[in-house]
Design a protein around this motif. Structure first.
Motif, PDB file in Angstrom:
ATOM      1  N   UNK A  90       0.834  -1.210   0.000  1.00 45.49           N
ATOM      2  CA  UNK A  90       0.000   0.000   0.000  1.00 45.49           C
ATOM      3  C   UNK A  90       0.866   1.256   0.000  1.00 45.49           C
ATOM      4  N   UNK A  91       1.912   1.255   0.820  1.00 43.13           N
ATOM      5  CA  UNK A  91       2.792   2.427   0.896  1.00 43.13           C
ATOM      6  C   UNK A  91       3.528   2.656  -0.425  1.00 43.13           C
ATOM      7  N   UNK A  92       4.052   1.581  -1.015  1.00 47.84           N
ATOM      8  CA  UNK A  92       4.841   1.706  -2.239  1.00 47.84           C
ATOM      9  C   UNK A  92       4.004   2.059  -3.465  1.00 47.84           C
ATOM     10  N   UNK A  93       2.824   1.439  -3.566  1.00 45.99           N
ATOM     11  CA  UNK A  93       2.061   1.552  -4.804  1.00 45.99           C
ATOM     12  C   UNK A  93       0.745   2.321  -4.671  1.00 45.99           C
ATOM     13  N   UNK A  94       0.352   2.680  -3.468  1.00 40.63           N
ATOM     14  CA  UNK A  94      -0.870   3.460  -3.273  1.00 40.63           C
ATOM     15  C   UNK A  94      -0.892   4.738  -4.091  1.00 40.63           C
ATOM     16  N   UNK A  95       0.203   5.511  -4.062  1.00 37.42           N
ATOM     17  CA  UNK A  95       0.224   6.744  -4.852  1.00 37.42           C
ATOM     18  C   UNK A  95       0.120   6.501  -6.369  1.00 37.42           C
ATOM     19  N   UNK A 171      10.455 -10.322  -8.229  1.00 40.63           N
ATOM     20  CA  UNK A 171       9.988 -10.009  -9.588  1.00 40.63           C
ATOM     21  C   UNK A 171       8.573 -10.502  -9.817  1.00 40.63           C
ATOM     22  N   UNK A 172       8.241 -11.634  -9.239  1.00 43.91           N
ATOM     23  CA  UNK A 172       6.915 -12.211  -9.450  1.00 43.91           C
ATOM     24  C   UNK A 172       5.812 -11.314  -8.887  1.00 43.91           C
ATOM     25  N   UNK A 173       6.006 -10.813  -7.680  1.00 39.42           N
ATOM     26  CA  UNK A 173       4.988  -9.961  -7.054  1.00 39.42           C
ATOM     27  C   UNK A 173       5.029  -8.565  -7.666  1.00 39.42           C
ATOM     28  N   UNK A 174       6.192  -7.956  -7.637  1.00 37.15           N
ATOM     29  CA  UNK A 174       6.363  -6.590  -8.117  1.00 37.15           C
ATOM     30  C   UNK A 174       6.020  -6.478  -9.604  1.00 37.15           C
ATOM     31  N   UNK A 175       6.487  -7.432 -10.374  1.00 36.53           N
ATOM     32  CA  UNK A 175       6.273  -7.384 -11.821  1.00 36.53           C
ATOM     33  C   UNK A 175       4.799  -7.397 -12.192  1.00 36.53           C
ATOM     34  N   UNK A 176       4.038  -8.264 -11.581  1.00 39.00           N
ATOM     35  CA  UNK A 176       2.598  -8.382 -11.882  1.00 39.00           C
ATOM     36  C   UNK A 176       1.858  -7.089 -11.505  1.00 39.00           C
ATOM     37  N   UNK A 177       2.157  -6.572 -10.321  1.00 36.99           N
ATOM     38  CA  UNK A 177       1.494  -5.346  -9.859  1.00 36.99           C
ATOM     39  C   UNK A 177       1.878  -4.156 -10.725  1.00 36.99           C
ATOM     40  N   UNK A 178       3.163  -4.006 -11.000  1.00 36.23           N
ATOM     41  CA  UNK A 178       3.616  -2.859 -11.802  1.00 36.23           C
ATOM     42  C   UNK A 178       3.058  -2.923 -13.230  1.00 36.23           C
ATOM     43  N   UNK A 179       2.942  -4.119 -13.779  1.00 33.34           N
ATOM     44  CA  UNK A 179       2.355  -4.253 -15.116  1.00 33.34           C
ATOM     45  C   UNK A 179       0.910  -3.766 -15.112  1.00 33.34           C
ATOM     46  N   UNK A 180       0.149  -4.159 -14.109  1.00 36.11           N
ATOM     47  CA  UNK A 180      -1.255  -3.723 -14.038  1.00 36.11           C
ATOM     48  C   UNK A 180      -1.364  -2.216 -13.797  1.00 36.11           C
ATOM     49  N   UNK A 181      -0.474  -1.671 -13.006  1.00 34.36           N
ATOM     50  CA  UNK A 181      -0.514  -0.225 -12.734  1.00 34.36           C
ATOM     51  C   UNK A 181      -0.194   0.604 -13.981  1.00 34.36           C
ATOM     52  N   UNK A 182       0.600   0.027 -14.901  1.00 35.73           N
ATOM     53  CA  UNK A 182       0.947   0.739 -16.140  1.00 35.73           C
ATOM     54  C   UNK A 182      -0.197   0.711 -17.166  1.00 35.73           C
ATOM     55  N   UNK A 183      -1.118  -0.198 -17.018  1.00 30.05           N
ATOM     56  CA  UNK A 183      -2.199  -0.347 -18.007  1.00 30.05           C
ATOM     57  C   UNK A 183      -3.257   0.721 -17.839  1.00 30.05           C
TER      58      UNK A 183
END
Length: 183
Positions: A90-95, A171-183
Motif C-alpha cells: 500500500x505504501x509503495x504503490x498506493x500513490x 519479480x513475481x509480485x512486483x512485476x505483476x502489480x507494476x504491469x497492471x498499474x501501467x495499463x
C-alpha cells in the motif's frame, strides 16, 4: 448444522476448519495463478464490507484502481507474517493507484485492534474490512488463509496468490502489480 451447536463448540469448529484451510495453503507453491486455472471467475465478485470505523467499502467504487484483496485472520501465522508486506504494498504503490483491502475473517474489532497494536501497525495503514460471517470469503471462493486476489483497473481477477506473500520486492509480485498499474 453449525447453527445447532453451542457457541463454544461452533467457534472451535470454525477455528479448526480455518486452521485446516491454512495448512492446505502450505502445500501449494505460492505464486500468482490465473483465476481460470483455479476454476474461478475472471470477474471479481462483489465485495461490500464495513471497515474498522464502520464505514462501508465497496469494491465496485474502486474501478480504475488496481486492487489487492487479501483474506486473513490474526490467529493465522502466515497471515501475521505477511501483514507487513501488505502494508508495504500500500505504501509503495498506493500513490500509483493500488488499493490493498485486508478482509478479516470472523474476528471482532477488539481482537483485530489488539493484533495491530501488538505488532506496531497503525489502524489506518491499510483498509481492514470485517467479514464477520465469512460470507465474502466464501463468495470469492478463497483457498485457505491467506489468499490474495489481484484485481485489474477494469475489475478482472488477474491473479490469485495462495499462501503468504513473503517478498513484495520479488519479480513475481512486483512485476505483476507494476504491469497492471501501467495499463
Amino acid at each position: 448444522m453449525l447453527l445447532f451447536m453451542s457457541k463454544p463448540v461452533r467457534e472451535l469448529v470454525l477455528v479448526l476448519a480455518f486452521s485446516l484451510l491454512t495448512l492446505t495453503s502450505y502445500s501449494v507453491k505460492a505464486e500468482w495463478r490465473p483465476a481460470t486455472q483455479l476454476g474461478l471467475s475472471q470477474v471479481a465478485p462483489s465485495l461490500e464490507l464495513n471497515n474498522l470505523s464502520g464505514k462501508s467499502v465497496d469494491i465496485a467504487k474502486l474501478k480504475g484502481k488496481v486492487v489487492v484483496v487479501n483474506f486473513w485472520a490474526s490467529w493465522c501465522e502466515p497471515c501475521r507474517e505477511e501483514f507487513e508486506e501488505l502494508i508495504q504494498l500500500q505504501e509503495n504503490y498506493g500513490p500509483k493507484g493500488l488499493v490493498v483491502l485486508a478482509v478479516n475473517l470472523a474476528e471482532m474489532k477488539p481482537r483485530i485492534m489488539q493484533f495491530l497494536k501488538g505488532n506496531g501497525f497503525s489502524e489506518n495503514s491499510i483498509e481492514i474490512l470485517l467479514d464477520r460471517n465469512s460470507i465474502t470469503y466464501k463468495s470469492w471462493r478463497a483457498r485457505g488463509l491467506p489468499t490474495t486476489f489481484l484485481i485489474s483497473r477494469g475489475g478482472k481477477v488477474e491473479g490469485v496468490w495462495i499462501g503468504a506473500i513473503e517478498n513484495i520486492d520479488s519479480n513475481e509480485v512486483k512485476g505483476k502489480i507494476e504491469t497492471l498499474l501501467r495499463q
